[in-house]
Scaffold this active site. Structure first.
Site, PDB file in Angstrom:
ATOM      1  CB  ALA A  81      -1.509   7.601  -3.975  1.00 36.80           C
ATOM      2  N   GLY A 103       0.829  -1.203   0.000  1.00 35.93           N
ATOM      3  CA  GLY A 103       0.000   0.000   0.000  1.00 35.93           C
ATOM      4  C   GLY A 103       0.854   1.239   0.000  1.00 35.93           C
ATOM      5  CG  ASN A 104      -0.190   4.697  -1.595  1.00 34.65           C
ATOM      6  OD1 ASN A 104      -0.896   5.527  -1.042  1.00 34.65           O
ATOM      7  ND2 ASN A 104      -0.567   4.080  -2.712  1.00 34.65           N
ATOM      8  CB  SER A 105       1.875   7.337   3.197  1.00 28.30           C
ATOM      9  OG  SER A 105       2.976   6.526   3.387  1.00 28.30           O
ATOM     10  CB  SER A 106      -2.605   8.251  -0.411  1.00 29.67           C
ATOM     11  OG  SER A 106      -3.653   9.142  -0.653  1.00 29.67           O
TER      12      SER A 106
END
Ligand code: CTP
Length: 405
Positions: free
Chosen positions: A278, A211-214
């Site tokens: 994102a 995943g990512n930090s958005s």
């Protein structure tokens, strides 16, 4: 720090105004609560006094020497009424001055923001519809209520927006006078806006994902700003950690492939598309259907395949007159290099506008503020730093200028 006057009318949603008051006071604002007599049946004076840390003004006959019916309205930077009931809205539209709160409305010269709450039948009644139109034509900002469960078993439009949602709109009105004007004017009425928000997840197995930090705060701020300016808004939400604004239609997506599918379907009915999400650029080539087990000291190698470029696909299938806005999170040592990266990405993606931000050191993600540069085909259109709700209005202004030019 601003001086707010929180008017509370007599509806069961008055209890939610307690949370709204907490948000405002914790942010350092000075809030004077003016409850109507009937609202005190739902939440008592002591609660408002304790939560605001200030005396509560309930009628025109107390402290007459201070002329509260004139002074309170004159001294406020913002009058916020939550909940605004059908009766309060009717009395305000008629210009009545039959209690302290309606006196305040006649004397205040600052922006007035009302968050309605009532049963669906009352909200849709021609009398209320006409009263809301009258108030809006006089410059009062009347929020669109949320659609959902009401007191009792019924459900429909008329629910008070969540306190956090009202709070975010109030902050943007306080931050910039221009925002109050666009909310009053409902300048996006009739515009269909499609926004993606959040970060996608690409599953390795049923438990784990890349995943990512958005957090989705920028995308939800855009949705909130657009819906409160009168647009019809659909939000494709990927794993949000942010409040969904009232009045927005939400479609969920988990992975980049999901997001691509939803955006492609919905794009056909959109005038403005904003790709604030994102999406992950890579996905595991062969995700496991069962949980991956530890394998002694052999480590784990994951093969990744590139995902679809959602934005490029939308640009490719663009319908005539559609404005497409992309985002670019970049890291660059200098502002000039950042802009060069943005210009190159705008050209590569082929969208109309690119919202560029510097994410060096994890800046931006999950934060309430953002610092952006808006780039068009001819270069930098503007830059803005501030609360994401304020930044959202600037992005919409540029997007809508593209629609009308
Ligand atoms: N985007 C997209 N589909 C992807 C990746 C990104 O639609 N698979 C969109 C984002 O929503 C954003 C824009 O493309 O609006 C730019 O995203 P960014 O991650 O900055 O660009 P990438 O194309 O992934 O390029 P790179 O990471 O190589 O800079």
């Amino acid at each position: 720090m601003s001086r707010l006057l929180l008017g509370v009318a007599g509806g069961i949603a008055a209890y939610k105004a307690c949370s709204l008051l907490r948000l405002l006071t914790e942010a350092g604002h000075e809030v004077t609560v003016v409850p109507t007599a009937s609202s005190l049946n739902f939440v008592g004076e002591a609660t408002w006094a304790a939560l605001s840390g200030r005396p509560v003004a309930t009628d025109v006959w107390t402290n007459v020497h201070e002329v509260p019916h004139v002074r309170l309205g004159q001294n406020a930077d913002l009058v916020l009424i939550a909940p605004a009931t059908a009766d309060l809205i009717a009395r305000a539209a008629a210009g009545r001055a039959d209690d302290l709160l309606t006196n305040v409305l006649l004397t205040a010269r600052c922006p007035v923001l009302m968050a309605p709450a009532m049963h669906t039948e009352m909200w849709l009644h021609p009398a209320t519809v006409a009263n809301v139109a009258t108030l809006r034509s006089r410059g009062v900002i009347v929020l669109n209520p949320a659609d959902g469960r009401l007191t009792g078993a019924d459900s429909g439009p008329g629910r008070l927006p969540e306190p956090e949602d009202i709070y975010q709109v109030a902050l943007s009105v306080l931050a910039e006078a221009q925002i109050a004007t666009t909310l009053q004017a409902q300048d996006l009425a009739g515009v269909r806006v499609l926004i993606s928000a959040g970060g996608t997840r690409e599953h390795l197995d049923p438990v784990r994902y890349l995943g990512n930090s958005s957090s989705g705060k920028m995308g939800t701020a855009l949705a909130r700003a657009a819906v409160q300016r009168g647009a019809t808004v659909t939000l494709v939400a990927a794993n949000l950690q942010a409040e969904i604004p009232a009045g927005v239609t939400v479609v969920t997506a988990t992975s980049t492939a999901d997001l691509a599918l939803r955006m492609r379907e919905l794009a056909q009915q959109a005038d403005v598309i904003v790709m604030a999400a994102a999406p992950a650029d890579y996905t595991p080539s062969s995700p496991s259907a069962t949980k991956l087990k530890k394998d002694a000291d052999h480590g784990l190698t994951i093969n990744l395949t590139q995902t679809t470029d959602v934005l490029a696909g939308l640009v490719h299938d663009r319908i005539p007159g559609q404005t497409i806005v992309g985002f670019a999170a970049e890291t660059a040592p200098t502002a000039d290099q950042l802009i060069d990266l943005g210009r190159a990405k705008l050209a590569r993606k082929g969208c109309d506008l690119l919202v560029l931000n510097d994410v060096s050191g994890g800046r931006v993600f999950g934060q309430n503020t953002n610092s952006i540069i808006i780039i068009g085909p001819d270069g930098v259109l503007g830059s803005v730093t501030g609360d994401k709700n304020v930044v959202a209005h600037h992005i919409l202004n540029s997007a809508i200028a593209g629609q009308t030019s």
